[in-house]
Write a protein that holds these residues in place. Structure first.
Motif, mmCIF file in Angstrom:
data_model
loop_
_atom_site.group_PDB
_atom_site.id
_atom_site.type_symbol
_atom_site.label_atom_id
_atom_site.label_comp_id
_atom_site.label_asym_id
_atom_site.label_seq_id
_atom_site.Cartn_x
_atom_site.Cartn_y
_atom_site.Cartn_z
ATOM 1 N N GLN A 134 6.743 -2.230 -1.711
ATOM 2 C CA GLN A 134 7.244 -1.010 -2.341
ATOM 3 C C GLN A 134 6.838 -0.878 -3.797
ATOM 4 O OE1 GLN A 134 11.553 -0.332 -1.221
ATOM 5 N NE2 GLN A 134 11.301 -2.440 -0.490
ATOM 6 N N GLY A 135 5.787 -1.562 -4.201
ATOM 7 C CA GLY A 135 5.352 -1.429 -5.575
ATOM 8 C C GLY A 135 6.420 -1.868 -6.555
ATOM 9 N N GLY A 180 3.968 -7.441 -4.042
ATOM 10 C CA GLY A 180 3.021 -7.553 -2.975
ATOM 11 C C GLY A 180 2.298 -6.240 -2.773
ATOM 12 N N SER A 181 2.485 -5.269 -3.617
ATOM 13 C CA SER A 181 2.024 -3.928 -3.303
ATOM 14 C C SER A 181 0.519 -3.827 -3.288
ATOM 15 C CB SER A 181 2.556 -2.945 -4.342
ATOM 16 O OG SER A 181 1.566 -2.304 -5.031
ATOM 17 N N GLY A 199 2.369 -3.759 5.224
ATOM 18 C CA GLY A 199 1.794 -2.574 4.618
ATOM 19 C C GLY A 199 2.640 -2.062 3.479
ATOM 20 N N ASN A 200 2.056 -1.219 2.636
ATOM 21 C CA ASN A 200 2.846 -0.587 1.599
ATOM 22 C C ASN A 200 3.468 0.699 2.151
ATOM 23 O OD1 ASN A 200 0.894 1.466 1.435
ATOM 24 N ND2 ASN A 200 -0.111 0.546 -0.348
ATOM 25 N N VAL A 201 4.190 1.407 1.316
ATOM 26 C CA VAL A 201 4.939 2.574 1.785
ATOM 27 C C VAL A 201 4.000 3.635 2.349
ATOM 28 C CG1 VAL A 201 6.418 4.473 1.041
ATOM 29 C CG2 VAL A 201 6.905 2.148 0.270
ATOM 30 N N VAL A 254 13.194 -8.486 -2.046
ATOM 31 C CA VAL A 254 12.818 -9.248 -3.229
ATOM 32 C C VAL A 254 12.347 -8.289 -4.311
ATOM 33 C CG1 VAL A 254 11.261 -11.016 -4.127
ATOM 34 C CG2 VAL A 254 12.189 -11.230 -1.809
ATOM 35 N N PRO A 255 12.930 -8.351 -5.506
ATOM 36 C CA PRO A 255 12.489 -7.461 -6.587
ATOM 37 C C PRO A 255 11.152 -7.915 -7.152
ATOM 38 C CG PRO A 255 14.118 -9.005 -7.410
ATOM 39 C CD PRO A 255 14.033 -9.237 -5.930
#
Length: 362
Positions: free
Chosen positions: A240-241, A355-356, A207-209, A257-258
């Motif tokens: 995390q966008g 992946g956001s 999931g995202n934040v 991972v950035p």
């Protein structure tokens, strides 16, 4: 990968995905409000369907459990699934409801308002307990379910039934997939309670934040990951966008991972591409850092393209990006213009893919 069998002696699926399916109608001009758009492209959409397509593009034997209306759009979607290599045997018709449509507006790099047409109810929320092939679901190497399936009955009970059938199966993924428009009037208490029930039956949480905050009450990524692990999953993935991706395994392994710098065209399918590539890495038995890097690159590629499903990358495209070739390809983007200039000209120093779920699940 096909080394297991279901209760009927058939080859087990690499991945069975359960959840949302619909038609995406995307403007063929960026930077134009929806009330002024004149030309649209039609694509298969829905986060569950997109994850299945993404995994199939990478060589997985995949199937989708979903529903459509008994209408021409439903026929289109089943045909598209077959063309993408996704088994559609469990995608059946619901005569009472129309196949959903989703419109979006495209304002790169990070503004993609979605307009869901799912009233009075979407067919994919009519998946009922007792009508699923639980043997096939139990035997699949990965089963993937989404939070959308919990927002209404009877799909809520069917989703929990399917997750329960896994009985601790090797990889059982719960994609938080928070869509507040689907939970109108429910607040956050009911979604959180149901999310916890699903997570206790899963081995992987994604999931995202914002979605993690709905599920756990925690927004800080490391705290959210710890909370997800506390519900019993083995792997917590927090997107995390613009800050990238955090993945934490119960054994203590961590991968951060950035994001990759790409020219964002439409971020709506990025998270689904991430999901399909995550499944590929899990099936291949890769270590966590390699798996998350691969998934992150897949998301970046799709963020640079117009569509969701048809934009899903092949393995060689992901490998090229990971070796430093960021020419992710147009995939119909060349036809899309923003006030006369190619949208591909606008760049972001770190795309919100990570992946956001700017993907919105399409």
């Amino acid at each position: 990968m096909q080394d297991a069998y279901d209760a009927h002696g058939h080859d087990a699926y690499d991945l069975i995905v359960m959840g949302r399916l619909g038609v995406d109608l995307y403007p063929l001009r960026a930077g134009v409000p929806l009330d002024r758009v004149e030309t649209f492209g039609r694509f298969l959409g829905g986060s569950a369907a997109n994850v299945a397509v993404a995994a199939a593009r990478l060589g997985g034997r995949t199937a989708l459990v979903s529903r459509t209306g008994a209408d021409p759009f439903g026929a289109y979607l089943r045909r598209e699934l077959r063309d993408f290599g996704v088994d559609a045997r469990w995608v059946t018709q619901v005569a009472e409801y129309a196949t959903p449509l989703t419109f979006c507006e495209i304002f790169p790099p990070d503004d993609f308002p979605l307009h869901f047409y799912r009233r009075p109810k979407a067919p994919d929320l009519e998946i009922r307990p007792g009508e699923q092939d639980l043997d096939a679901i139990a035997a699949a190497r990965i089963f993937w379910a989404t939070g959308t399936g919990l927002c209404a009955l009877p799909s809520r009970d069917a989703t929990l039934e399917a997750l329960t059938a896994r009985r601790g199966g090797r990889h059982t993924v719960f994609d938080l997939d928070w869509r507040p428009a689907f939970w109108e009037g429910s607040g956050t208490d009911l979604p959180r309670r149901l999310y916890v029930e699903a997570l206790r039956r899963a081995t992987v949480a994604v999931g995202n934040v914002e979605e993690c905050e709905i599920a756990t009450g925690e927004r800080e990524p490391h705290a959210a990951a710890r909370a997800l692990l506390g519900y019993g999953v083995e792997l917590a993935v927090v997107k995390q966008g613009a800050e990238g991706v955090l993945a934490v395994h119960r054994d203590g392994t961590t991968a951060e991972v950035p994001p990759l710098p790409v020219a964002v065209l439409n971020g709506l399918g990025a998270g689904d591409a991430f999901g399909g590539a995550l499944c590929h890495g899990l099936l291949a038995g890769w270590d966590l850092p390699r798996t998350i890097r691969w998934a992150n690159a897949a998301g970046a590629i799709v963020a640079s393209r117009l569509a969701c499903s048809s934009a899903m990358p092949y393995a060689e495209e992901i490998e090229r990006v990971l070796t430093g070739d960021l020419r992710t390809g147009e995939s119909r983007a060349g036809a899309l213009r923003a006030g006369g200039s190619q949208t591909g000209d606008s760049r972001t120093g770190g795309s919100r893919t990570g992946g956001s779920r700017t993907d919105g699940g399409c």
